[in-house]
Design an enzyme around this catalytic site. Structure first.
Site, mmCIF file in Angstrom:
data_model
loop_
_atom_site.group_PDB
_atom_site.id
_atom_site.type_symbol
_atom_site.label_atom_id
_atom_site.label_comp_id
_atom_site.label_asym_id
_atom_site.label_seq_id
_atom_site.Cartn_x
_atom_site.Cartn_y
_atom_site.Cartn_z
ATOM 1 N N TYR A 1 5.223 13.738 4.278
ATOM 2 C CA TYR A 1 3.796 14.117 4.358
ATOM 3 C C TYR A 1 3.500 15.353 3.517
ATOM 4 O O TYR A 1 2.405 15.508 2.990
ATOM 5 C CB TYR A 1 3.365 14.278 5.828
ATOM 6 C CG TYR A 1 3.206 12.942 6.507
ATOM 7 C CD1 TYR A 1 4.216 12.417 7.308
ATOM 8 C CD2 TYR A 1 2.081 12.150 6.265
ATOM 9 C CE1 TYR A 1 4.093 11.157 7.879
ATOM 10 C CE2 TYR A 1 1.946 10.896 6.830
ATOM 11 C CZ TYR A 1 2.955 10.393 7.634
ATOM 12 O OH TYR A 1 2.836 9.137 8.183
ATOM 13 N N ARG B 1 2.727 13.902 0.210
ATOM 14 C CA ARG B 1 1.410 13.231 0.153
ATOM 15 C C ARG B 1 0.288 14.267 0.216
ATOM 16 O O ARG B 1 -0.737 14.128 -0.453
ATOM 17 C CB ARG B 1 1.275 12.228 1.312
ATOM 18 C CG ARG B 1 2.177 11.005 1.132
ATOM 19 C CD ARG B 1 2.044 10.047 2.280
ATOM 20 N NE ARG B 1 0.737 9.379 2.271
ATOM 21 C CZ ARG B 1 0.276 8.725 3.341
ATOM 22 N NH1 ARG B 1 0.985 8.692 4.463
ATOM 23 N NH2 ARG B 1 -0.894 8.121 3.291
ATOM 24 N N VAL C 1 -6.050 8.648 5.128
ATOM 25 C CA VAL C 1 -5.838 10.001 5.669
ATOM 26 C C VAL C 1 -6.166 11.052 4.613
ATOM 27 O O VAL C 1 -6.052 12.252 4.864
ATOM 28 C CB VAL C 1 -4.379 10.153 6.187
ATOM 29 C CG1 VAL C 1 -4.166 9.226 7.390
ATOM 30 C CG2 VAL C 1 -3.343 9.876 5.106
ATOM 31 N N ASP C 2 -6.635 10.566 3.435
ATOM 32 C CA ASP C 2 -7.037 11.537 2.402
ATOM 33 C C ASP C 2 -8.457 12.024 2.701
ATOM 34 O O ASP C 2 -9.146 11.469 3.557
ATOM 35 C CB ASP C 2 -6.939 10.893 0.995
ATOM 36 C CG ASP C 2 -7.872 9.691 0.810
ATOM 37 O OD1 ASP C 2 -7.390 8.617 0.406
ATOM 38 O OD2 ASP C 2 -9.093 9.830 1.065
ATOM 39 N N HIS D 1 -6.941 6.722 11.342
ATOM 40 C CA HIS D 1 -5.486 6.931 11.341
ATOM 41 C C HIS D 1 -5.099 8.373 11.102
ATOM 42 O O HIS D 1 -3.960 8.654 10.738
ATOM 43 C CB HIS D 1 -4.843 6.022 10.277
ATOM 44 C CG HIS D 1 -4.969 4.569 10.621
ATOM 45 N ND1 HIS D 1 -4.761 3.566 9.692
ATOM 46 C CD2 HIS D 1 -5.312 3.950 11.771
ATOM 47 C CE1 HIS D 1 -4.959 2.394 10.272
ATOM 48 N NE2 HIS D 1 -5.307 2.595 11.530
ATOM 49 N N GLY E 1 -11.388 -2.380 0.149
ATOM 50 C CA GLY E 1 -10.030 -1.967 -0.192
ATOM 51 C C GLY E 1 -9.067 -1.894 0.963
ATOM 52 O O GLY E 1 -8.317 -0.922 1.089
ATOM 53 N N THR E 2 -9.069 -2.925 1.823
ATOM 54 C CA THR E 2 -8.066 -2.966 2.884
ATOM 55 C C THR E 2 -7.534 -4.388 2.997
ATOM 56 O O THR E 2 -8.290 -5.358 2.897
ATOM 57 C CB THR E 2 -8.623 -2.498 4.251
ATOM 58 O OG1 THR E 2 -7.639 -2.734 5.273
ATOM 59 C CG2 THR E 2 -9.914 -3.189 4.614
ATOM 60 N N SER E 3 -6.222 -4.494 3.228
ATOM 61 C CA SER E 3 -5.597 -5.828 3.314
ATOM 62 C C SER E 3 -5.898 -6.481 4.662
ATOM 63 O O SER E 3 -5.574 -7.645 4.882
ATOM 64 C CB SER E 3 -4.079 -5.691 3.135
ATOM 65 O OG SER E 3 -3.556 -4.863 4.176
HETATM 66 N N1 APR Z 1 -10.150 -1.347 -5.303
HETATM 67 C C1 APR Z 1 -10.304 -2.008 -4.118
HETATM 68 N N2 APR Z 1 -9.265 -2.541 -3.419
HETATM 69 C C2 APR Z 1 -8.040 -2.406 -3.959
HETATM 70 C C3 APR Z 1 -7.791 -1.738 -5.175
HETATM 71 C C4 APR Z 1 -8.918 -1.197 -5.854
HETATM 72 N N3 APR Z 1 -8.784 -0.546 -7.029
HETATM 73 N N4 APR Z 1 -6.449 -1.778 -5.426
HETATM 74 C C5 APR Z 1 -5.879 -2.430 -4.383
HETATM 75 N N5 APR Z 1 -6.835 -2.827 -3.515
HETATM 76 C C6 APR Z 1 -6.685 -3.540 -2.247
HETATM 77 C C7 APR Z 1 -5.473 -4.436 -2.146
HETATM 78 O O1 APR Z 1 -5.771 -5.726 -2.679
HETATM 79 C C8 APR Z 1 -5.267 -4.489 -0.626
HETATM 80 O O2 APR Z 1 -6.028 -5.539 -0.041
HETATM 81 O O3 APR Z 1 -6.529 -2.568 -1.235
HETATM 82 C C9 APR Z 1 -5.824 -3.149 -0.151
HETATM 83 C C10 APR Z 1 -4.744 -2.181 0.269
HETATM 84 O O4 APR Z 1 -4.117 -2.722 1.396
HETATM 85 P P1 APR Z 1 -2.954 -1.874 2.098
HETATM 86 O O5 APR Z 1 -2.044 -1.313 1.062
HETATM 87 O O6 APR Z 1 -2.416 -2.751 3.193
HETATM 88 O O7 APR Z 1 -3.717 -0.630 2.727
HETATM 89 P P2 APR Z 1 -4.568 -0.622 4.047
HETATM 90 O O8 APR Z 1 -5.226 -1.945 4.292
HETATM 91 O O9 APR Z 1 -5.437 0.577 3.978
HETATM 92 O O10 APR Z 1 -3.446 -0.383 5.177
HETATM 93 C C11 APR Z 1 -3.938 -0.161 6.487
HETATM 94 O O11 APR Z 1 -1.743 0.313 7.253
HETATM 95 O O12 APR Z 1 -0.071 1.162 6.091
HETATM 96 C C12 APR Z 1 -0.839 1.408 7.209
HETATM 97 O O13 APR Z 1 -1.775 3.253 8.301
HETATM 98 C C13 APR Z 1 -1.608 2.668 7.043
HETATM 99 O O14 APR Z 1 -3.987 3.011 6.968
HETATM 100 C C14 APR Z 1 -2.941 2.156 6.535
HETATM 101 C C15 APR Z 1 -3.059 0.800 7.192
#
Ligand code: APR
Length: 227
Positions: free
Chosen positions: A53, A56, A88-89, A104, A169-171
């Protein structure tokens, strides 16, 4: 003014140069996530966790908000915008977003290992021996895997009240954050901006997917919202 609730993940910070979690083959700066972001990892090797951390936190001084963050701020001209972020940024805050809820935790905060309500602003490195007011060790104010997400009830209420939900931007692989989409009122439009979306259009009624990076996709979403 309508209320636009925005759930963001690591992807919204990707164009700022902050690594996402699952695009990098699931390794966090080369570490197994459970080594550096879990209570077990903390018990086993607290120095490794603190060092992870510290790196980061230090990186945060070298990055800036990107166009996606800024376009979300621009939406505040037309909507009451409430950000719920998994990040967390502090990039949403630095971009100028007025309302940001960190599901988070936050890199620039630390807390007592015994009293989770003793939370301190902390922008420098954190080491073993750095203690709170009662003399107990301080730890990153981050929700680790397996820990409760205390702000999830607040986030659920926000989504239940939303006129529009945006997901940027989240998976959508980590719960309970990913479950928030299920709490929209019937008929609420959902917009999902992600170049490689984690769900398909059929996953939710009224779901529009914009398969673009945040730096382009949020502006596209804004144009759709203005129509
Ligand atoms: N713009 C938009 N989305 C993007 C970009 C971009 N430039 N680049 C990547 N992505 C997408 C990817 O396709 C993916 O779907 O952002 C997503 C990132 O997914 P993760 O890496 O799984 O991140 P996140 O969904 O925030 O993870 C959730 O899991 O790892 C833990 O606590 C951690 O907060 C995090 C949580």
């Amino acid at each position: 003014m309508k209320t636009l609730v925005v759930l963001t993940g690591a992807g919204v910070s990707a164009e700022s140069g902050v690594q996402t979690f699952r695009d990098a083959g699931g390794l966090w700066e080369g570490h197994d996530v459970m080594e550096v972001a879990s209570p077990e990892g903390w018990r086993k090797n607290p120095e490794l966790v603190l060092d992870f951390y510290n790196k980061r936190r230090a990186q945060l001084f070298k990055v800036q908000p990107n166009q996606g963050h800024l376009d979300l701020v621009d939406l505040e001209r037309d909507f009451i915008v409430q950000i719920i972020t998994q990040n967390v940024d502090d990039l949403h805050e630095r971009a100028g977003s007025a309302a940001v809820l960190h599901l988070h935790g936050e890199l620039f905060k630390v807390r007592s290992v015994y009293d989770e309500n003793e939370v301190l602003e902390w922008k420098k490195d954190l080491f073993l021996g750095d203690v709170g007011k009662n003399g107990d060790q301080l730890r990153p104010h981050i929700v680790w895997f397996g820990e409760a997400v205390p702000l999830i009830p607040t986030a659920i209420e926000m989504v239940e009240e939303a006129d529009i939900l945006a997901v940027i931007g989240t998976s959508l692989q980590v719960y309970p954050a990913a479950s928030l989409l299920h709490y929209v009122k019937k008929g609420t439009p959902i917009y999902y901006v992600d170049p490689n979306p984690g769900i398909s259009e059929s996953a939710f009624p009224h779901l529009t997917i914009i398969r673009e990076k945040a730096g382009i996709g949020v502006a596209i979403m804004r144009k759709m919202l203005e129509q």
